[in-house]
Design a protein around this motif. Sequence first.
Motif, PDB file in Angstrom:
ATOM      1  N   SER A 118       2.130  -0.422   0.011  1.00  0.00           N
ATOM      2  CA  SER A 118       0.983  -1.158   0.554  1.00  0.00           C
ATOM      3  C   SER A 118       0.683  -2.391  -0.301  1.00  0.00           C
ATOM      4  N   ARG A 119       0.682  -2.206  -1.610  1.00  0.00           N
ATOM      5  CA  ARG A 119       0.417  -3.328  -2.521  1.00  0.00           C
ATOM      6  C   ARG A 119       1.499  -4.401  -2.362  1.00  0.00           C
ATOM      7  N   LYS A 147       0.829  -6.275   0.899  1.00  0.00           N
ATOM      8  CA  LYS A 147      -0.350  -7.141   0.773  1.00  0.00           C
ATOM      9  C   LYS A 147      -0.011  -8.393  -0.035  1.00  0.00           C
ATOM     10  N   LEU A 164       3.352   5.258  -1.396  1.00  0.00           N
ATOM     11  CA  LEU A 164       2.667   4.563  -0.297  1.00  0.00           C
ATOM     12  C   LEU A 164       1.766   3.460  -0.842  1.00  0.00           C
ATOM     13  N   ASN A 165       1.064   3.750  -1.942  1.00  0.00           N
ATOM     14  CA  ASN A 165       0.203   2.731  -2.552  1.00  0.00           C
ATOM     15  C   ASN A 165       1.036   1.543  -3.037  1.00  0.00           C
TER      16      ASN A 165
END
Length: 144
Positions: free
Chosen positions: A81-82, A85, A77-78
């Motif tokens: 997300s990165r 972004k 998930l990180n």
Amino acid sequence: ANPGPRSPTLASRFVSVAAMNDSMMSTNKKPTGMKGKVHDLATTLQTQNEELGIEKGHMHTIKTENASSTTGMQGQLNDISRYFKDDIQRMEQEFAVQRRLQEAENVRLQQQVTQLKGEKTSIHQQVIALQRRIEEIEEEIGHE
């Protein structure tokens, strides 16, 4: 959860009684009466304790797998997300560049429109001047 040094539990007392009975009755005879019931109960408790230990091991394994799975999913998930972004930031930068280019093009076109309006006005004035001159020439020719 190890209870530590405490008085023996009821189950361990039954197990020790059953073990004593087994050693005393090594002649394959099943104890009868109260001793038999205590022996059967102790055996049942021992079996259930062993099964409980096995299930606790399974639960520990499941908890460990769940924790590592959760950690892995959080990492994914990180990463996602990165990625989003970074992608949004890249698109915003591209949009800003395109906006500046469009603004420059708008200014250039507005200048051309202003210039063309000026030329139109000048040509219109020249047409009017030529029409007057034509009228003057026609009057001169007509009087001769």
